[in-house]
Scaffold this active site. Structure first.
Site, PDB file in Angstrom:
ATOM      1  N   ASP A 433       3.111  -1.621   1.495  1.00 17.46           N
ATOM      2  CA  ASP A 433       2.851  -2.383   2.712  1.00 17.46           C
ATOM      3  C   ASP A 433       3.117  -3.861   2.381  1.00 17.46           C
ATOM      4  O   ASP A 433       2.938  -4.272   1.242  1.00 17.46           O
ATOM      5  CB  ASP A 433       1.386  -2.163   3.124  1.00 17.46           C
ATOM      6  CG  ASP A 433       1.025  -2.974   4.345  1.00 17.46           C
ATOM      7  OD1 ASP A 433       1.815  -2.933   5.302  1.00 17.46           O
ATOM      8  OD2 ASP A 433      -0.020  -3.642   4.328  1.00 17.46           O
ATOM      9  N   ASP A 632      -3.572  -1.841   1.974  1.00 13.10           N
ATOM     10  CA  ASP A 632      -4.906  -2.434   1.885  1.00 13.10           C
ATOM     11  C   ASP A 632      -5.667  -2.436   3.202  1.00 13.10           C
ATOM     12  O   ASP A 632      -6.819  -2.821   3.252  1.00 13.10           O
ATOM     13  CB  ASP A 632      -4.801  -3.884   1.388  1.00 13.10           C
ATOM     14  CG  ASP A 632      -4.191  -4.799   2.444  1.00 13.10           C
ATOM     15  OD1 ASP A 632      -3.350  -4.307   3.223  1.00 13.10           O
ATOM     16  OD2 ASP A 632      -4.560  -5.978   2.493  1.00 13.10           O
TER      17      ASP A 632
END
Length: 747
Positions: A433, A632
């Site tokens: 990501d 996250d």
């Protein structure tokens, strides 16, 4: 979904053999309320998931012929100390038993090799050997009693284990020798040979092997001891305006705790007064102390380096981050990778198979062997029983997993289970990501390009008021910028977040829109003359967002999220290991391209909706890739759960961490490369151990049965077999301990 069942850990006593693992696990799993039970043979503990009461679990273990006691996390330090003391006493006992057995065995062996025949011909020899036989019986009782008791307990439970092999092997040698002494006439003349030295030597050597193995095993649990050692014993709390020093188990939530320079933080909390630098390296592997001011979080087990602080306790006891880390490491050390389950399955059938081979070997010698056939048959049967070593098989995997998981924890990498450990070594594609993973995740406003608006301050006031209701990471940048300029926020009405596009609301009668070009297009906002400017900002790795008031473009607000200082080198490490690195982001294509170019990623996907991240994982899996996913945020959770291995950045959300298989305690992607490096080293170590254990048994058992005798005239002595068995497990344990020297290399 990950297993969230409550769990408890038992310490097992009396499990002397790898074949005990299956019996103990089966007994526990048959208890009502148990979801899973995984035994760590190396540590002699079982991690049980489910709602069953501890007393029921202990009863189940006892019914299988073993003893157990609950490892209470609150008293883990004390119980582990007690276990260590008990292991030390057992180690001394094994050495004493070794000395007693070898004190008889070595002189007998020297006599047989260099001085005289170990045969019974005369009456004097019968009397002499009878005395030796009684002395050997004494050795069997004082030094080998635990083998015979263990074998008897297994027999009562209709099973067999390593104790069975030793008891039957040494017992056969002793009984045969006593028959020679007491009734020599029932045997052919050439078969009147005694094997008391074999019984004594085998007991002595195997006790010596167990002692050395016990000592080496103690080193593998150093990681968990180190984590437990991080816990402070006491805390200074302020109660009734007085400082009171109490045990950490007495600290309550919302207590105000005082920590002086040089002291450990006793529980988790939020700083309410003071300023300091905290060394968190013991938990995160990050060597640079972290500055802590009022409102910052502090974590139990970390070290206060400089200033005096007061903090409010937010998590105490088993809820602290350190307690949860210890629990997670324990669970991972007890879990088995798929390769370990194979070894356990083989171990379960190993002992019965060896006993059958022993009988077949004896029958072959009796029917086809030279004279004295019965003596050869006895020697070969005994040697087969003694040389076989199920323990080497049983220890091969858990020893390496314990050291590997502990080693990873030292580097700030928490591995949830053995399966993740094994799969991480095979990852071929890694999805990263962007925000918060490759970048800092703390974007700042860099540009405000005015369109129809005339005042930056009013644009920022309206935009910040609108974003006050948003949970998007970029919203924080707008709010922070407004706060720095001391801009007062306005009241917002009819707020609506549009997934993947932006937000809209009303403020003081005005209609507000804030988001990407897609949102503007859907709301018919004219962007003529400003799309080029937005693209220019995006090529500088900034994220431009359009802000419209009453259907007209008011401004473009650009934010930039700095790339972490070590992301580029970490990504290079992954690529150097042959892993395809892919970046996913919900950001626009130009910004994504600029970031990907900077960090050296050639394949990236921009403007990806949260649900599409999981689809991308699935798509790669369908192409045959073993996919790792690193993220996250809450929106990464589905992809983390679907990936073959999910890696959560420890600074991220609890949802992401709960969904992941591996948690990186520090924000650096080097933790990711470290996790894969440890995983590969551990799996390599497991394969070495299993190869050694299999080769030892596959080669040793046929030689013990006498396959070399027809060609070379070689029949292995039971004493040599005893020495080989004693040191086979030691070899596995020593090889696993080599992992402790492993160091991942950042470059």
């Amino acid at each position: 979904m990950k297993n969230k069942e409550p769990s408890q850990q038992l310490i097992i006593e009396g499990a002397g053999c790898a074949s005990c693992v299956g019996k103990i696990e089966s007994a526990i799993q048959s208890t009502a309320g148990v979801v899973s039970a995984e035994m760590n043979f190396a540590d002699r503990t079982v991690m049980v998931s489910g709602t069953a009461h501890a007393n029921e679990l202990i009863k189940a273990v006892e019914s299988a012929g073993y003893n157990a006691k609950l490892l209470d996390n609150a008293k883990a330090d004390q119980i582990l100390d007690e276990k260590e003391a008990a292991d030390w006493e057992y180690y001394k006992k094994l050495l004493r038993d070794t000395f007693i057995a070898l004190s008889l065995g070595i002189p007998l062996m020297i006599y047989g090799l260099f001085i005289g025949e170990m045969t019974v011909v005369t009456t004097t020899e019968r009397i002499s050997w009878l005395i030796v036989g009684i002395a050997t019986l004494g050795v069997m009782y004082f030094s080998g009693k635990h083998f015979y008791v263990g074998a008897w307990n297994s027999f009562k439970n209709h099973s067999a284990n390593m104790d069975t092999l030793i008891a039957v092997g040494t017992g056969t040698a002793w009984i045969y020798s006593m028959v020679v002494v007491l009734s020599p006439d029932v045997l052919p003349f050439l078969a009147r040979h005694v094997y008391f030295e074999a019984t004594a030597m085998i007991i002595g050597l195997i006790n010596l092997g167990l002692a050395l193995e016990l000592k080496a095993r103690g080193k593998t649990s150093q990681a968990i001891k180190r984590l437990i050692g991080l816990q402070a014993k006491t805390a200074i709390v302020i109660r009734d305006n007085k400082e009171v020093e109490i045990g950490i188990e007495q600290v309550l939530e919302n207590d105000v705790v005082k920590v002086k320079p040089g002291q450990k933080v006793p529980v988790d909390g939020e700083v309410v007064d003071g300023h300091t630098a905290i060394d968190e390296s013991m938990l995160t592997g990050e060597p640079i102390p972290v500055e802590k001011n009022v409102s910052d979080q502090v974590v139990a087990g970390t070290l206060n380096k400089s200033g005096l602080i007061l903090f409010r306790a937010t998590r105490v006891g088993k809820d602290t981050a350190l307690a949860q880390i210890i629990n997670m490491v324990k669970k991972a050390q007890n879990s088995k990778p798929p390769i370990g389950r194979l070894a356990d399955s083989i171990s379960a059938y190993f002992v019965p198979a060896v006993m059958i081979i022993s009988v077949l070997s004896a029958l072959a010698w009796l029917n086809f062997g030279p004279e004295p056939a019965i003596a050869f048959a006895t020697v070969s049967a005994t040697t087969v029983l003694i040389i076989a070593c199920p323990c080497a098989l049983g220890l091969a995997t858990p020893m390496s997993v314990m050291v590997g998981v502990g080693k990873a924890a030292e580097a700030g990498v928490l591995i949830r289970n053995g399966e993740a450990l094994q799969t991480a070594s095979k990852v071929t594609a890694m999805i990263l990501d962007k925000t918060g993973t490759i970048t800092e995740g703390a974007p700042k406003v860099t540009d405000i390009v005015l369109a129809n608006a005339t005042d930056e301050k009013s644009v920022l006031q309206l935009a910040a008021s609108l974003e006050n209701g948003s949970e998007h990471p970029l919203a924080e940048a707008i709010l922070e910028s407004a706060a720095l300029k001391k801009i007062e926020l306005l009241k917002i009405q009819s707020f609506k977040a549009i997934t993947g596009q932006g937000v809209k609301a009303r403020c003081e009668g005005k209609s507000l829109l804030f988001g990407n070009a897609k949102l503007m297009a859907e709301e018919d906002v004219d962007l003529t003359g400003f799309t080029g400017r937005a693209q220019s900002l995006a090529k500088e790795a900034k994220t431009p967002m359009y802000f419209a008031v009453d259907g007209e473009l008011a401004a473009i607000i650009a934010v930039a999220d700095p790339i972490k200082h070590d992301s580029i080198s970490a990504i290079k490490r992954l690529q150097a290991n042959g892993i395809k690195v892919i970046m996913l982001t919900g950001d626009n294509r130009e910004t994504a391209a600029a970031v990907a170019l900077k960090v050296g990623i050639s394949e990236f996907y921009a403007e990806v909706l949260p649900e599409d991240k999981a689809s991308k994982v699935k798509e790669l899996q369908n192409l045959g890739e073993i996919v790792g996913m690193t993220g996250d945020g809450i929106n990464d959770a589905p992809a983390l759960a679907l990936a073959d291995v999910g890696f959560a950045i420890g600074t991220g959300t609890d949802v992401a961490i709960e969904s992941a298989d591996v948690t990186l305690m520090r924000g650096s992607l080097h933790g990711l490369a470290d996790a894969i490096a440890v995983s590969k080293a551990t799996l390599r170590n497991i394969k070495q151990n299993l190869f050694g254990a299999f080769i030892y048994n596959i080669a040793g058992i046929p030689v013990a049965a006498g396959v070399l005798y027809p060609v070379f005239g070689i029949l292995l002595s039971p004493v040599i077999a005893g020495a080989a068995m004693a040191f086979s497990s030691l070899t596995v344990v020593s090889n696993a301990n080599r992992l402790r020297l492993f160091k991942s290399r950042e470059s």
